[in-house]
Scaffold this motif. Structure first.
Motif, PDB file in Angstrom:
ATOM      1  N   ASN A   1       0.824  -1.256  -0.036  1.00  0.00           N
ATOM      2  CA  ASN A   1       0.259  -0.062   0.044  1.00  0.00           C
ATOM      3  C   ASN A   1       0.818   1.339   0.243  1.00  0.00           C
ATOM      4  O   ASN A   1       0.391   2.328   0.064  1.00  0.00           O
ATOM      5  N   PHE A   2       2.298   1.319   0.042  1.00  0.00           N
ATOM      6  CA  PHE A   2       3.071   2.260  -0.013  1.00  0.00           C
ATOM      7  C   PHE A   2       3.095   2.796  -1.559  1.00  0.00           C
ATOM      8  O   PHE A   2       2.710   2.069  -2.240  1.00  0.00           O
ATOM      9  N   ASN A   3       3.855   3.875  -1.583  1.00  0.00           N
ATOM     10  CA  ASN A   3       3.862   4.520  -3.046  1.00  0.00           C
ATOM     11  C   ASN A   3       5.338   5.011  -3.166  1.00  0.00           C
ATOM     12  O   ASN A   3       5.392   6.124  -3.325  1.00  0.00           O
ATOM     13  N   CYS A   4       6.397   4.405  -2.813  1.00  0.00           N
ATOM     14  CA  CYS A   4       7.898   4.994  -2.882  1.00  0.00           C
ATOM     15  C   CYS A   4       8.059   5.284  -4.187  1.00  0.00           C
ATOM     16  O   CYS A   4       7.458   4.525  -5.083  1.00  0.00           O
ATOM     17  N   THR A   5       8.551   6.489  -4.274  1.00  0.00           N
ATOM     18  CA  THR A   5       8.443   7.068  -5.814  1.00  0.00           C
ATOM     19  C   THR A   5       9.516   6.357  -6.748  1.00  0.00           C
ATOM     20  O   THR A   5       9.253   6.713  -7.956  1.00  0.00           O
ATOM     21  N   TYR A   6      10.236   5.496  -6.313  1.00  0.00           N
ATOM     22  CA  TYR A   6      11.320   4.806  -7.219  1.00  0.00           C
ATOM     23  C   TYR A   6      10.940   3.315  -7.263  1.00  0.00           C
ATOM     24  O   TYR A   6      11.429   2.794  -8.358  1.00  0.00           O
ATOM     25  N   CYS A   7       9.522   3.026  -6.908  1.00  0.00           N
ATOM     26  CA  CYS A   7       9.504   1.445  -6.920  1.00  0.00           C
ATOM     27  C   CYS A   7       8.374   1.080  -7.681  1.00  0.00           C
ATOM     28  O   CYS A   7       7.127   1.551  -7.809  1.00  0.00           O
TER      29      CYS A   7
ATOM     30  N   CYS B   1      17.265  10.443  -7.842  1.00  0.00           N
ATOM     31  CA  CYS B   1      16.935  11.764  -8.262  1.00  0.00           C
ATOM     32  C   CYS B   1      17.461  12.930  -7.285  1.00  0.00           C
ATOM     33  O   CYS B   1      16.634  12.841  -6.194  1.00  0.00           O
ATOM     34  N   GLY B   2      18.095  13.762  -7.632  1.00  0.00           N
ATOM     35  CA  GLY B   2      18.394  15.097  -6.769  1.00  0.00           C
ATOM     36  C   GLY B   2      19.238  14.417  -5.555  1.00  0.00           C
ATOM     37  O   GLY B   2      19.535  15.508  -4.984  1.00  0.00           O
ATOM     38  N   GLU B   3      19.877  13.494  -5.665  1.00  0.00           N
ATOM     39  CA  GLU B   3      20.684  13.202  -4.361  1.00  0.00           C
ATOM     40  C   GLU B   3      21.978  13.875  -4.638  1.00  0.00           C
ATOM     41  O   GLU B   3      22.687  13.838  -5.500  1.00  0.00           O
ATOM     42  N   THR B   4      22.356  15.143  -3.358  1.00  0.00           N
ATOM     43  CA  THR B   4      23.605  15.966  -3.652  1.00  0.00           C
ATOM     44  C   THR B   4      24.607  15.156  -2.863  1.00  0.00           C
ATOM     45  O   THR B   4      24.516  14.224  -2.185  1.00  0.00           O
TER      46      THR B   4
ATOM     47  N   TRP C   1      10.780  12.355 -13.299  1.00  0.00           N
ATOM     48  CA  TRP C   1      11.729  13.308 -12.673  1.00  0.00           C
ATOM     49  C   TRP C   1      13.091  13.256 -13.609  1.00  0.00           C
ATOM     50  O   TRP C   1      13.406  12.160 -14.067  1.00  0.00           O
ATOM     51  N   PRO C   2      13.871  14.175 -13.287  1.00  0.00           N
ATOM     52  CA  PRO C   2      15.189  14.268 -14.156  1.00  0.00           C
ATOM     53  C   PRO C   2      16.150  13.104 -13.443  1.00  0.00           C
ATOM     54  O   PRO C   2      16.246  13.295 -12.205  1.00  0.00           O
ATOM     55  N   ASP C   3      16.538  12.389 -13.977  1.00  0.00           N
ATOM     56  CA  ASP C   3      17.522  11.276 -13.575  1.00  0.00           C
ATOM     57  C   ASP C   3      18.879  11.968 -13.606  1.00  0.00           C
ATOM     58  O   ASP C   3      19.731  11.771 -14.459  1.00  0.00           O
ATOM     59  N   ASP C   4      19.070  12.960 -12.587  1.00  0.00           N
ATOM     60  CA  ASP C   4      20.126  13.966 -12.639  1.00  0.00           C
ATOM     61  C   ASP C   4      21.439  13.731 -11.964  1.00  0.00           C
ATOM     62  O   ASP C   4      22.359  14.600 -12.060  1.00  0.00           O
ATOM     63  N   VAL C   5      21.665  12.463 -11.596  1.00  0.00           N
ATOM     64  CA  VAL C   5      22.862  12.058 -11.156  1.00  0.00           C
ATOM     65  C   VAL C   5      23.748  11.428 -11.846  1.00  0.00           C
ATOM     66  O   VAL C   5      23.220  10.149 -12.503  1.00  0.00           O
ATOM     67  N   PRO C   6      24.625  11.702 -12.565  1.00  0.00           N
ATOM     68  CA  PRO C   6      25.327  11.057 -13.649  1.00  0.00           C
ATOM     69  C   PRO C   6      25.855   9.741 -13.218  1.00  0.00           C
ATOM     70  O   PRO C   6      26.064   9.443 -12.183  1.00  0.00           O
ATOM     71  N   LEU C   7      25.712   8.581 -14.257  1.00  0.00           N
ATOM     72  CA  LEU C   7      25.937   7.274 -13.876  1.00  0.00           C
ATOM     73  C   LEU C   7      27.268   7.270 -13.137  1.00  0.00           C
ATOM     74  O   LEU C   7      27.418   6.402 -12.213  1.00  0.00           O
TER      75      LEU C   7
END
Ligand code: SF4
Length: 447
Positions: free
Chosen positions: A142-148, A298-301, A336-342
């Motif tokens: 019932n969760f909705n983790c945004t990556y899953c 996404c967005g991990e600094t 969302w932008p997959d903005d952390v380079p590989l």
């Protein structure tokens, strides 16, 4: 979860009279069970299907099926790319397999993809071990983790009826199984949809564990995966107080940074996660704690990632399953932008793995000299004069012996003489319970 889904499908096919074969060119039915949690298995599916469709060209009666999360999520693409596929079967509809095989044999393409259907009907199971068994207790999430991708493949949570779970565990206990892993995407959410007992008390995960302990406190009970939000003091007390529950907690953390957890919609903070671990460690001092973590979401600094490193140093997990983020279709984060380079994702992953490996080795080294109760699983695959088994904390233990001296299913006490990443090497100090040789025969037959 997928391994057990495969056991259930094998059981249903066996019930229809099919036997397993190592020779795909002679098979009547080929069923691929799939996972959509990560990207690589998706590519593998299409390359496997490329081979299998050639077999169908030679044997038009061959029934080809794709089951599991990819069948559910990618049905149209699979049908378009590989029209030779006869059956698409989502993980929630596994019990429909016999009907779908029958239809396919009469030349009808058919799908079991209803995400709203009741996933709980019992099915036969072809168990791949005579010692350790999986038992589903709750399906869906019932969760909705945004990556899953899981909720879009397995649908909403439904608990199995307690009588069915307890009957299955009683039967496994009578058959001589020593270890049972309770399965659910959010296993400790068990019972929230089941209402109350006649005396007004709630059926919940703590209640279920207590009933299982009454069946046989010597059974080793494990569970995967719990969610931090479903931990409360009563559950911690129950886990600590029951003999059957092993001293191992696998608790996915995913990130050690509150902002990142918020974007992931994990619904807890690092502090809540930390409190669950501290509570468990206070009540179960020998507990081993393992986790799952994603790098480069996404967005991990840099700072967010360093916070994850910090929490790893602080908590000192016994082991961790660590992955670089890859976007999955039908998830919120896919847009969302997959903005952390590989390259950065990989570097962070490598640093985290290096840190965790150092922690795991150090923690295991600190336990050298102790003795552990080990459930014998079988012969070591690297040395025929060595056996392997697991401690209650799920550490791998290698020790001298043969299947004749310590048949699979035996319980022995082993002194840890040397530590390695996943556990220990050592010597048996005492036999606690030697399994009957019939178990060895059964293992061989099943292999
Ligand atoms: Fe996926 Fe989150 Fe559900 Fe786990 S809790 S299965 S990560 S949606």
């Amino acid at each position: 979860m997928n391994v057990h889904d495969s056991e259930r499908m094998a059981g249903m096919l066996e019930n229809l009279g099919y036997v397993a074969t190592d020779a795909p060119e002679g098979a009547d039915v080929i069923l691929l069970n799939t996972c959509a949690v990560r990207e690589r298995p998706e590519h593998k599916l299409y390359s496997e299907l490329g081979e299998i469709r050639l077999l169908k060209a030679k044997n038009p009666g061959l029934v080809i099926g794709v089951a599991g999360c990819m069948a559910q999520r990618e049905a149209q693409t699979i049908r378009r790319r590989v029209p030779e596929v006869d059956i698409l079967l989502g993980p929630r509809s596994l019990h429909h397999l016999p009907t779908l095989v029958h239809r396919a044999q009469t030349g009808e393409n058919s799908d079991g993809l209803d995400l709203e259907c009741d996933p709980t009907p019992a099915t036969p199971v072809h168990r791949t071990s005579a010692i350790s068994a999986y038992v589903n207790i709750i399906f869906g999430c019932n969760f909705n983790c945004t990556y899953c991708a899981v909720p879009s493949a397995r649908g909403p949570e439904v608990s199995r009826r307690p009588s069915e779970v307890l009957d299955e565990i009683s039967e496994l206990n009578e058959l001589g199984y020593r270890e049972i892993t309770l399965l659910g995407q959010t296993v400790n959410a068990y019972g929230h949809d089941l209402g109350r007992l006649d005396d007004g008390s709630r059926i919940d995960f703590a209640w279920l564990l207590t009933r299982i302990n009454e069946i046989n406190p010597k059974l080793r009970i494990r569970f995967t995966s719990p969610h931090p939000m479903y931990f409360n003091p009563k559950l911690v007390e129950t886990i600590a107080g029951l003999e059957c529950v092993c001293e191992h907690l696998h608790l996915p953390m995913q990130s050690g940074d509150d902002n990142c957890l918020r974007r992931m919609k994990r619904t807890y903070t690092v502090d809540k996660y930390r409190r669950v671990i501290n509570d468990i460690r206070a009540k179960v001092p020998d507990v081993a704690v393992t986790t799952d973590t994603i790098t480069g979401f996404c967005g991990e600094t840099d700072e967010e990632f360093e916070n994850t490193m910090k929490v790893f140093r602080e908590i000192e997990f016994d082991q961790a399953y660590m992955f670089a983020y890859s976007p999955r279709h039908s998830t919120e984060a896919f847009d969302w932008p997959d903005d952390v380079p590989l390259q950065v994702k990989k570097e962070r992953l490598a640093r985290l793995i290096e840190l965790q490996n150092t922690i795991s080795r150090d923690k295991n080294r600190r336990q050298v000299g102790r003795t552990f109760e080990v459930l014998v699983e079988g012969q070591s695959d690297k040395d025929v004069l060595k056996m392997m088994g697991r401690t209650r904390a799920n550490k791998l233990v290698i020790f001298p012996g043969t299947p004749q001296t310590y048949p699979a299913g035996s319980l022995v006490e082993v002194r840890a003489d040397e530590a390695f990443l996943w556990g220990f090497k050592g010597d048996v100090t005492r036999s606690l319970e030697i399994a009957p040789p019939s178990r060895v025969l059964m293992e061989l037959q099943m292999a």
